[in-house]
Scaffold this motif. Structure first.
Motif, PDB file in Angstrom:
ATOM      1  N   GLU A 105       0.846  -1.195   0.000  1.00 27.44           N
ATOM      2  CA  GLU A 105       0.000   0.000   0.000  1.00 27.44           C
ATOM      3  C   GLU A 105       0.883   1.248   0.000  1.00 27.44           C
ATOM      4  OE1 GLU A 105      -3.311   0.535  -0.149  1.00 27.44           O
ATOM      5  OE2 GLU A 105      -3.670  -1.619  -0.436  1.00 27.44           O
ATOM      6  N   PRO A 106       0.508   2.296  -0.745  1.00 26.73           N
ATOM      7  CA  PRO A 106       1.363   3.479  -0.863  1.00 26.73           C
ATOM      8  C   PRO A 106       1.693   4.153   0.462  1.00 26.73           C
ATOM      9  CG  PRO A 106      -0.333   3.517  -2.558  1.00 26.73           C
ATOM     10  CD  PRO A 106      -0.673   2.383  -1.637  1.00 26.73           C
ATOM     11  N   TYR A 107       0.723   4.293   1.343  1.00 23.95           N
ATOM     12  CA  TYR A 107       0.991   4.987   2.601  1.00 23.95           C
ATOM     13  C   TYR A 107       2.048   4.234   3.411  1.00 23.95           C
ATOM     14  CZ  TYR A 107       0.029   8.126   6.517  1.00 23.95           C
ATOM     15  OH  TYR A 107       0.141   9.086   7.502  1.00 23.95           O
ATOM     16  N   GLU A 156       2.700   3.117 -11.436  1.00 25.82           N
ATOM     17  CA  GLU A 156       2.802   4.559 -11.679  1.00 25.82           C
ATOM     18  C   GLU A 156       1.920   5.339 -10.712  1.00 25.82           C
ATOM     19  OE1 GLU A 156       2.810   6.331 -15.455  1.00 25.82           O
ATOM     20  OE2 GLU A 156       3.769   4.658 -16.484  1.00 25.82           O
ATOM     21  N   GLU A 157       0.683   4.863 -10.521  1.00 24.08           N
ATOM     22  CA  GLU A 157      -0.206   5.542  -9.570  1.00 24.08           C
ATOM     23  C   GLU A 157       0.367   5.431  -8.152  1.00 24.08           C
ATOM     24  OE1 GLU A 157      -4.771   5.312  -7.812  1.00 24.08           O
ATOM     25  OE2 GLU A 157      -4.314   4.308  -9.725  1.00 24.08           O
ATOM     26  N   PHE A 158       0.882   4.273  -7.810  1.00 22.10           N
ATOM     27  CA  PHE A 158       1.448   4.016  -6.487  1.00 22.10           C
ATOM     28  C   PHE A 158       2.574   5.008  -6.187  1.00 22.10           C
ATOM     29  CE2 PHE A 158       1.994   0.381  -3.387  1.00 22.10           C
ATOM     30  CZ  PHE A 158       3.073   0.905  -2.686  1.00 22.10           C
ATOM     31  N   VAL A 159       3.530   5.134  -7.116  1.00 20.01           N
ATOM     32  CA  VAL A 159       4.682   6.001  -6.893  1.00 20.01           C
ATOM     33  C   VAL A 159       4.267   7.462  -6.869  1.00 20.01           C
ATOM     34  CG1 VAL A 159       6.878   6.760  -7.879  1.00 20.01           C
ATOM     35  CG2 VAL A 159       6.336   4.326  -7.773  1.00 20.01           C
ATOM     36  N   ASP A 160       3.323   7.856  -7.730  1.00 21.22           N
ATOM     37  CA  ASP A 160       2.829   9.239  -7.708  1.00 21.22           C
ATOM     38  C   ASP A 160       2.240   9.583  -6.342  1.00 21.22           C
ATOM     39  OD1 ASP A 160       3.613   9.716 -10.303  1.00 21.22           O
ATOM     40  OD2 ASP A 160       1.635   9.429 -11.183  1.00 21.22           O
ATOM     41  N   ASN A 193      -5.386  13.853  -0.716  1.00 28.41           N
ATOM     42  CA  ASN A 193      -6.732  13.632  -1.253  1.00 28.41           C
ATOM     43  C   ASN A 193      -6.696  12.996  -2.643  1.00 28.41           C
ATOM     44  OD1 ASN A 193      -8.224  14.729   0.969  1.00 28.41           O
ATOM     45  ND2 ASN A 193      -7.564  16.768   0.311  1.00 28.41           N
ATOM     46  N   HIS A 194      -5.965  11.889  -2.725  1.00 24.84           N
ATOM     47  CA  HIS A 194      -5.852  11.172  -4.002  1.00 24.84           C
ATOM     48  C   HIS A 194      -6.996  10.173  -4.153  1.00 24.84           C
ATOM     49  CE1 HIS A 194      -3.984   8.942  -7.346  1.00 24.84           C
ATOM     50  NE2 HIS A 194      -4.473   7.865  -6.727  1.00 24.84           N
ATOM     51  N   GLU A 195      -7.629  10.175  -5.323  1.00 27.39           N
ATOM     52  CA  GLU A 195      -8.593   9.140  -5.698  1.00 27.39           C
ATOM     53  C   GLU A 195      -8.277   8.718  -7.117  1.00 27.39           C
ATOM     54  OE1 GLU A 195     -12.742   9.610  -4.889  1.00 27.39           O
ATOM     55  OE2 GLU A 195     -12.384  11.037  -3.256  1.00 27.39           O
ATOM     56  N   GLY A 196      -7.859   7.473  -7.293  1.00 25.16           N
ATOM     57  CA  GLY A 196      -7.470   6.992  -8.611  1.00 25.16           C
ATOM     58  C   GLY A 196      -8.068   5.638  -8.908  1.00 25.16           C
ATOM     59  N   LYS A 197      -7.544   4.981  -9.944  1.00 24.44           N
ATOM     60  CA  LYS A 197      -8.077   3.695 -10.382  1.00 24.44           C
ATOM     61  C   LYS A 197      -7.818   2.601  -9.358  1.00 24.44           C
ATOM     62  CE  LYS A 197      -7.819   0.404 -14.241  1.00 24.44           C
ATOM     63  NZ  LYS A 197      -7.289   0.169 -15.627  1.00 24.44           N
ATOM     64  N   TYR A 198      -6.662   2.650  -8.696  1.00 24.06           N
ATOM     65  CA  TYR A 198      -6.270   1.565  -7.804  1.00 24.06           C
ATOM     66  C   TYR A 198      -6.261   1.951  -6.325  1.00 24.06           C
ATOM     67  CZ  TYR A 198      -4.681  -0.715 -12.095  1.00 24.06           C
ATOM     68  OH  TYR A 198      -4.627  -1.284 -13.353  1.00 24.06           O
ATOM     69  N   PHE A 199      -6.144   3.245  -6.023  1.00 23.41           N
ATOM     70  CA  PHE A 199      -5.961   3.655  -4.635  1.00 23.41           C
ATOM     71  C   PHE A 199      -6.753   4.914  -4.309  1.00 23.41           C
ATOM     72  CE2 PHE A 199      -1.925   1.669  -5.999  1.00 23.41           C
ATOM     73  CZ  PHE A 199      -1.861   0.619  -5.098  1.00 23.41           C
ATOM     74  N   LYS A 200      -7.094   5.025  -3.033  1.00 19.06           N
ATOM     75  CA  LYS A 200      -7.701   6.237  -2.479  1.00 19.06           C
ATOM     76  C   LYS A 200      -6.942   6.548  -1.194  1.00 19.06           C
ATOM     77  CE  LYS A 200     -12.104   8.207  -0.936  1.00 19.06           C
ATOM     78  NZ  LYS A 200     -13.552   7.944  -0.748  1.00 19.06           N
ATOM     79  N   VAL A 201      -6.241   7.690  -1.172  1.00 17.88           N
ATOM     80  CA  VAL A 201      -5.369   8.029  -0.045  1.00 17.88           C
ATOM     81  C   VAL A 201      -5.573   9.490   0.320  1.00 17.88           C
ATOM     82  CG1 VAL A 201      -2.999   8.135   0.814  1.00 17.88           C
ATOM     83  CG2 VAL A 201      -3.638   6.348  -0.823  1.00 17.88           C
ATOM     84  N   LYS A 202      -5.947   9.746   1.562  1.00 17.02           N
ATOM     85  CA  LYS A 202      -6.210  11.109   2.001  1.00 17.02           C
ATOM     86  C   LYS A 202      -4.926  11.870   2.351  1.00 17.02           C
ATOM     87  CE  LYS A 202      -8.733  13.688   5.596  1.00 17.02           C
ATOM     88  NZ  LYS A 202      -9.410  14.629   4.691  1.00 17.02           N
ATOM     89  N   GLY A 203      -4.052  11.274   3.176  1.00 18.28           N
ATOM     90  CA  GLY A 203      -2.886  11.998   3.671  1.00 18.28           C
ATOM     91  C   GLY A 203      -3.306  12.967   4.774  1.00 18.28           C
TER      92      GLY A 203
END
Length: 449
Positions: A105-107, A156-160, A193-203
């Protein structure tokens, strides 16, 4: 005019499949922390840019009836934990660990590597992988890998997201002012506040901006989608060409792609893998190489090649027949293509191809004394085929000690490798800038307009 300088890393992997059996080898390397400390400090004594740990989230080589019992490295410490520990016993050397974007998971990853960058004073690197081995999927509730292109799209989405999380707090956000009672400046804190195809991450990420702005990003994919990903995001590219023309073509292709994304090509370092089999003399080096080959059965070599076979069990075929047509792999697609191209160009049999792959996982191998190895490295550097090398060892720790004690002084004598570190961070060593915080950059642009 200052001569172009090599960038050098020490790649810690399983090495040669028979290397652990040599009298001078230390077979407990896989789990011995004191030995990892020795190797890290040895690499730092040689002024290498970094040490680099691969990883697979599963047991490769099988167990029970399907096992390859000669395979030495099927267990090892989780490498991000390992580099955090090694940060305490080293001072200058960069510490790069692998982690997969397919089964993480990105976080979590942003926090893990950001923490190591803070702990180490700015020496952390993340080797971004999308996972090669199908069995990894089964450890995370899946029956098989996502399709190759989809894995890179997810990566790509993960690293962004990680880049955004590492920018959560701008430089100077934490005032810690005892007199005013103000611990931090809320205007310098930002939600993603990221919402994408694979992940949703607020931060935001619960870490300050790290000493390097963000950890150095390494990447090893050489397929079309891998090159695109690396050109967008990577600082270091670990690749596997075994001759100068192929390496020059790859180097030019990647640097042009980097420029197309508005990045400075000099800020991305391309490091092919190189396995030096070193001896004090050519005869001594050849003796070591011949021992390694003699102790490696065809079955073990061909099982190494099976990883790139696209599902064909090559152990069931005549080892002296030409390498057959292979289905396109959903794992190491670019490496498979490189191995097949070499086999076709040199008319190699299955046995010969397997021997090439077994020695250094398909990377270039050079056998010789320090001057011979240095000649090759200098030729590649001056031909525009690389920015340096990721140096591999057939076993541990003696080959790394030989690199530091004999090869490095030869490179220094030629003026193509440092004699002292340029600074305290991995970015200092590599000569790549600290990225500006996106929110700081946006505020500066607003003021300018």
């Amino acid at each position: 005019m200052t001569r172009k300088q090599l960038k050098l890393g020490a790649f810690f992997s399983s090495g040669h499949p028979a290397g652990w059996r040599l009298p001078e080898a230390f077979p407990e390397t896989d789990m011995s922390f004191p030995n990892y400390v020795h190797m890290a400090q040895t690499a730092e004594r040689g002024k290498l840019d970094c040490i680099f740990f691969q990883d697979t989230v599963g047991v490769v080589g099988g167990i029970g009836e399907n096992a390859t019992p000669t395979k030495c490295r099927i267990v090892w410490p989780e490498p991000a934990t390992l580099i955090a520990s090694l940060a305490a016993v080293t001072k200058n050397i960069g510490l790069i660990s692998t982690a997969t974007t397919t089964y993480s998971e990105p976080y979590t990853i942003a926090r893990r590597f950001g923490s190591v960058d803070c702990i180490s004073g700015g020496r952390a690197g993340w080797n971004v992988v999308t996972s090669q081995v199908e069995l990894e999927a089964m450890n995370f509730g899946q029956e098989e890998h996502m399709e190759h292109g989809a894995r890179y799209e997810k990566a790509e989405e993960f690293v962004d997201i990680c880049f955004g999380l590492w920018d959560s707090f701008e430089d100077g956000a934490f005032l810690r002012n005892k007199e005013t009672g103000v611990f931090y400046d809320p205007t310098l804190a930002h939600e993603l506040n990221h919402e994408g195809k694979y992940f949703k991450v607020k931060g935001p990420l619960n870490l300050p901006r790290t000493p390097q702005g963000r950890p150095v990003i390494a990447q090893a994919g050489s397929s079309e989608v891998g090159i695109r990903f690396a050109a967008r995001a990577a600082d270091v590219i670990f690749t596997a060409q075994s001759n100068i023309p192929d390496a020059q073509a790859f180097y030019t292709q990647v640097k042009d792609k980097v420029a197309s994304f508005g990045r400075d090509p000099d800020d991305v370092k391309i490091l092919p893998g190189l396995m030096p089999i070193l001896g004090a003399t050519m005869d001594e080096a050849r003796e070591t190489y011949d021992k390694l080959i003699s102790m490696t059965s065809d079955e073990v070599s061909i099982r190494s090649l099976n990883h790139y076979s696209g599902g064909i069990d090559l152990t069931k075929l005549d080892p002296d027949m030409p390498l057959p047509e292979l289905p396109v792999a959903n794992t190491a697609k670019a490496r498979q293509a490189q191995i097949v191209a070499k086999a076709r160009a040199e008319n190699l049999t299955i046995r010969q191809t397997a021997q090439f792959v077994a020695v250094a996982q398909g990377h270039h191998t050079v056998v010789g004394d320090p001057a011979t190895v240095a000649d090759l490295m200098q030729e590649w550097l001056e031909a525009g085929a690389c920015d340096g090398f990721m140096l591999m060892s057939p076993f541990y720790p003696v080959p790394l000690e030989r690199i530091v004690d004999h090869l490095v002084p030869e490179l220094q004598r030629r003026g193509i490798f440092r004699t002292e570190y340029e600074g305290t961070t991995l970015r200092d060593s590599l000569g790549i800038p600290v990225p500006e915080n996106r929110y700081t950059a946006a505020a500066r642009a607003t003021r300018a307009s």
